[in-house]
Design a protein around this motif. Structure first.
Motif, PDB file in Angstrom:
ATOM      1  N   LEU A   1      -1.705 -13.686   2.454  1.00  0.00           N
ATOM      2  CA  LEU A   1      -1.716 -12.238   2.718  1.00  0.00           C
ATOM      3  C   LEU A   1      -2.787 -11.867   3.738  1.00  0.00           C
ATOM      4  O   LEU A   1      -2.550 -11.048   4.633  1.00  0.00           O
ATOM      5  CB  LEU A   1      -1.980 -11.475   1.427  1.00  0.00           C
ATOM      6  N   LYS A   2      -3.963 -12.475   3.591  1.00  0.00           N
ATOM      7  CA  LYS A   2      -5.042 -12.193   4.548  1.00  0.00           C
ATOM      8  C   LYS A   2      -4.656 -12.688   5.934  1.00  0.00           C
ATOM      9  O   LYS A   2      -4.871 -12.008   6.936  1.00  0.00           O
ATOM     10  CB  LYS A   2      -6.324 -12.913   4.110  1.00  0.00           C
ATOM     11  N   SER A   3      -4.076 -13.872   5.971  1.00  0.00           N
ATOM     12  CA  SER A   3      -3.736 -14.465   7.269  1.00  0.00           C
ATOM     13  C   SER A   3      -2.605 -13.691   7.943  1.00  0.00           C
ATOM     14  O   SER A   3      -2.595 -13.533   9.166  1.00  0.00           O
ATOM     15  CB  SER A   3      -3.315 -15.921   7.096  1.00  0.00           C
ATOM     16  N   MET A   4      -1.659 -13.216   7.141  1.00  0.00           N
ATOM     17  CA  MET A   4      -0.569 -12.422   7.722  1.00  0.00           C
ATOM     18  C   MET A   4      -1.137 -11.190   8.408  1.00  0.00           C
ATOM     19  O   MET A   4      -0.745 -10.859   9.532  1.00  0.00           O
ATOM     20  CB  MET A   4       0.376 -11.943   6.616  1.00  0.00           C
ATOM     21  N   ALA A   5      -2.056 -10.505   7.709  1.00  0.00           N
ATOM     22  CA  ALA A   5      -2.645  -9.291   8.282  1.00  0.00           C
ATOM     23  C   ALA A   5      -3.430  -9.651   9.541  1.00  0.00           C
ATOM     24  O   ALA A   5      -3.256  -9.026  10.598  1.00  0.00           O
ATOM     25  CB  ALA A   5      -3.542  -8.603   7.246  1.00  0.00           C
ATOM     26  N   ALA A   6      -4.262 -10.692   9.451  1.00  0.00           N
ATOM     27  CA  ALA A   6      -5.077 -11.090  10.614  1.00  0.00           C
ATOM     28  C   ALA A   6      -4.183 -11.478  11.789  1.00  0.00           C
ATOM     29  O   ALA A   6      -4.494 -11.168  12.939  1.00  0.00           O
ATOM     30  CB  ALA A   6      -5.994 -12.245  10.233  1.00  0.00           C
ATOM     31  N   SER A   7      -3.060 -12.140  11.505  1.00  0.00           N
ATOM     32  CA  SER A   7      -2.188 -12.595  12.601  1.00  0.00           C
ATOM     33  C   SER A   7      -1.570 -11.411  13.350  1.00  0.00           C
ATOM     34  O   SER A   7      -1.147 -11.546  14.486  1.00  0.00           O
ATOM     35  CB  SER A   7      -1.095 -13.522  12.076  1.00  0.00           C
ATOM     36  N   LEU A   8      -1.538 -10.248  12.697  1.00  0.00           N
ATOM     37  CA  LEU A   8      -0.983  -9.051  13.357  1.00  0.00           C
ATOM     38  C   LEU A   8      -2.092  -8.184  13.958  1.00  0.00           C
ATOM     39  O   LEU A   8      -1.856  -7.040  14.358  1.00  0.00           O
ATOM     40  CB  LEU A   8      -0.179  -8.224  12.341  1.00  0.00           C
ATOM     41  N   GLY A   9      -3.310  -8.728  13.978  1.00  0.00           N
ATOM     42  CA  GLY A   9      -4.431  -7.988  14.558  1.00  0.00           C
ATOM     43  C   GLY A   9      -5.001  -6.923  13.633  1.00  0.00           C
ATOM     44  O   GLY A   9      -5.738  -6.045  14.061  1.00  0.00           O
ATOM     45  N   LEU A  10      -4.668  -6.999  12.348  1.00  0.00           N
ATOM     46  CA  LEU A  10      -5.179  -6.014  11.377  1.00  0.00           C
ATOM     47  C   LEU A  10      -6.399  -6.583  10.665  1.00  0.00           C
ATOM     48  O   LEU A  10      -6.633  -7.802  10.691  1.00  0.00           O
ATOM     49  CB  LEU A  10      -4.106  -5.730  10.320  1.00  0.00           C
ATOM     50  N   ASP A  11      -7.144  -5.706   9.990  1.00  0.00           N
ATOM     51  CA  ASP A  11      -8.202  -6.184   9.113  1.00  0.00           C
ATOM     52  C   ASP A  11      -7.572  -7.113   8.077  1.00  0.00           C
ATOM     53  O   ASP A  11      -6.504  -6.816   7.544  1.00  0.00           O
ATOM     54  CB  ASP A  11      -8.843  -4.978   8.422  1.00  0.00           C
ATOM     55  N   GLU A  12      -8.226  -8.234   7.809  1.00  0.00           N
ATOM     56  CA  GLU A  12      -7.546  -9.222   6.955  1.00  0.00           C
ATOM     57  C   GLU A  12      -7.296  -8.715   5.534  1.00  0.00           C
ATOM     58  O   GLU A  12      -6.438  -9.236   4.830  1.00  0.00           O
ATOM     59  CB  GLU A  12      -8.265 -10.568   6.954  1.00  0.00           C
ATOM     60  N   ASN A  13      -8.029  -7.695   5.103  1.00  0.00           N
ATOM     61  CA  ASN A  13      -7.811  -7.180   3.740  1.00  0.00           C
ATOM     62  C   ASN A  13      -6.757  -6.070   3.668  1.00  0.00           C
ATOM     63  O   ASN A  13      -6.489  -5.536   2.591  1.00  0.00           O
ATOM     64  CB  ASN A  13      -9.124  -6.677   3.158  1.00  0.00           C
ATOM     65  N   CYS A  14      -6.191  -5.749   4.818  1.00  0.00           N
ATOM     66  CA  CYS A  14      -5.295  -4.589   4.907  1.00  0.00           C
ATOM     67  C   CYS A  14      -4.133  -4.645   3.891  1.00  0.00           C
ATOM     68  O   CYS A  14      -3.873  -3.677   3.174  1.00  0.00           O
ATOM     69  CB  CYS A  14      -4.798  -4.533   6.331  1.00  0.00           C
ATOM     70  N   PHE A  15      -3.441  -5.769   3.807  1.00  0.00           N
ATOM     71  CA  PHE A  15      -2.311  -5.867   2.872  1.00  0.00           C
ATOM     72  C   PHE A  15      -2.811  -5.987   1.428  1.00  0.00           C
ATOM     73  O   PHE A  15      -2.237  -5.391   0.517  1.00  0.00           O
ATOM     74  CB  PHE A  15      -1.409  -7.052   3.215  1.00  0.00           C
ATOM     75  N   LEU A  16      -3.910  -6.735   1.268  1.00  0.00           N
ATOM     76  CA  LEU A  16      -4.453  -6.918  -0.092  1.00  0.00           C
ATOM     77  C   LEU A  16      -4.882  -5.587  -0.701  1.00  0.00           C
ATOM     78  O   LEU A  16      -4.692  -5.344  -1.890  1.00  0.00           O
ATOM     79  CB  LEU A  16      -5.676  -7.833  -0.050  1.00  0.00           C
ATOM     80  N   GLU A  17      -5.457  -4.709   0.146  1.00  0.00           N
ATOM     81  CA  GLU A  17      -5.892  -3.405  -0.373  1.00  0.00           C
ATOM     82  C   GLU A  17      -4.699  -2.574  -0.832  1.00  0.00           C
ATOM     83  O   GLU A  17      -4.775  -1.867  -1.832  1.00  0.00           O
ATOM     84  CB  GLU A  17      -6.715  -2.653   0.686  1.00  0.00           C
ATOM     85  N   MET A  18      -3.594  -2.686  -0.122  1.00  0.00           N
ATOM     86  CA  MET A  18      -2.401  -1.937  -0.535  1.00  0.00           C
ATOM     87  C   MET A  18      -1.842  -2.479  -1.862  1.00  0.00           C
ATOM     88  O   MET A  18      -1.153  -1.778  -2.588  1.00  0.00           O
ATOM     89  CB  MET A  18      -1.331  -2.030   0.543  1.00  0.00           C
ATOM     90  N   TYR A  19      -2.159  -3.724  -2.139  1.00  0.00           N
ATOM     91  CA  TYR A  19      -1.701  -4.386  -3.361  1.00  0.00           C
ATOM     92  C   TYR A  19      -2.178  -3.708  -4.638  1.00  0.00           C
ATOM     93  O   TYR A  19      -1.545  -3.803  -5.674  1.00  0.00           O
ATOM     94  CB  TYR A  19      -2.234  -5.825  -3.349  1.00  0.00           C
TER      95      TYR A  19
END
Ligand SMILES: O=C(O)CCC(=O)C(=O)O
Ligand SMILES: [Fe+2]
Length: 343
Positions: free
Chosen positions: A178-196
């Motif tokens: 999840l962190k890597s997916m966000a980072a790969s899109l240029g987002l903060d790496e916690n972006c998806f995890l925080e929505m979790y």
């Protein structure tokens, strides 16, 4: 008539008692012509999770690899994921052993009507529903406080301990992805995890596919996309069966014994504003050999609102999905659930 009147015996019992193949398993979808066909192999990229760790010098290249794999296939073969080969093998063996126990033993964990947890078939909602050639055991694995242990097999005796260890390792892998997916899109790496949210969940589905007398007519699992955020799949080591759709063509997914297949589910499709699309997949039926798999569905908190990440929406990239909540419950038979979330 209640739905229970339509529920057939587990396919394993049908095979064991020599019952004739039932027309209720004859798949009618538009892709039915491809059921017995020899399909091309999917060259799904292998992603090295060790290289995705922040200190690794190859991280940027591996993030590009991850992004390109997920954008094109909606899945990756993850290796160096931190789960030992022996634990993967123990989980496969425990799964096979559970399905090899006598039917009376398996029925101790039987799913109750309209509940998804426990041992049984596909949810049967109508007489017309075409059935999947599979039996399943479905369990909540995290958080531990949400486990319903009455459905956790006592046989083989190793099952519970192995699953506990397997769940811990899978949870960590899910976080790295999840962190890597966000980072790969240029987002903060916690972006998806925080929505979790606060109480993310993981469900495990143990799939058993006995040999099928008509693999040219039936499917192990009909085409679908997972409603999870991510699915982490342990495939059978020896027997292929999973197939993925890309550009309206079906491909066989190779089995790589040490790899875990990570699938994009609908909720990552929403969070990534369609940069990553949930992969449509199905499982073929096999005329000769049984097959098992273990799918772990990683799910955000059911109270969390899931929506496209703000960093992926601007005037050039309009928002493509609505805000959703408790998305896993949105199941509609025969429909691609994600279509309901599209704007
Ligand atoms: O058996 C497999 O390889 C995949 C099963 C699957 O798609 C699922 O359980 O959602
Ligand atoms: Fe699936």
């Amino acid at each position: 008539m209640s739905a229970s009147a339509f529920v057939p015996k587990p396919v394993q019992e049908q095979v064991e008692s020599g019952e004739a193949f039932s027309a209720r398993y004859i798949y009618q979808g538009p892709d039915r012509e491809t059921l017995g066909a020899r399909l091309p192999l999917a060259d799904i990229p292998v992603v090295d999770l060790e290289k995705l760790s922040s200190a690794n010098p190859d991280r940027d290249d591996e993030l590009k690899n991850l992004r390109s794999a997920l954008s094109s296939w909606g899945c990756v073969q993850a290796v160096n994921h931190g789960m030992s080969g022996s634990l993967m093998e123990e989980m496969r063996e425990a799964t096979k052993s559970f399905f090899a126990t006598p039917k009376e033993e398996k029925h101790k964990y039987a799913r109750q009507e309209k509940m998804f947890e426990g041992y049984g078939n596909d949810m049967v909602l109508s007489q017309e529903q075409v059935l999947d050639w599979t039996d399943r055991l479905y369990l909540t694995v995290t958080p531990a406080s949400h486990r319903k242990l009455k459905f956790w097999p006592r046989n083989p005796p190793s099952f519970r301990g192995v699953l506990n260890e397997y769940a811990e390792a899978t949870e960590q892998i899910g976080e790295v992805i999840l962190k890597s997916m966000a980072a790969s899109l240029g987002l903060d790496e916690n972006c998806f995890l925080e929505m979790y949210g606060q109480v993310p969940k993981m469900y495990a589905r143990f799939n058993y596919y006995p040999p099928c007398p008509r693999p040219d007519l039936a499917l192990g699992v009909k085409p679908h996309a997972d409603r999870s955020a991510l699915t982490i799949l342990l495939q059978d080591k020896d027997v292929e069966g999973l197939q993925v759709e890309k550009d309206r063509q079906w491909f066989r997914v190779p089995t790589i014994p040490d790899a875990l297949l990570v699938n994009v589910g609908d909720q990552i499709e929403i969070m990534s504003n369609g940069e990553f699309r949930s992969v449509v997949h199905r499982v073929s039926a096999n005329g000769a050999r049984e097959r098992i798999s273990v799918a772990v569905f990683c799910m955000p908190d059911k109270e969390s609102e899931i929506e496209p990440a703000a960093g992926l929406v601007d005037e050039n990239r309009p928002r493509l999905y609505k805000k959703v909540k408790n998305y896993y419950q949105h199941y509609k038979p025969g429909k691609k659930t994600i279509d309901d979330a599209k704007i």
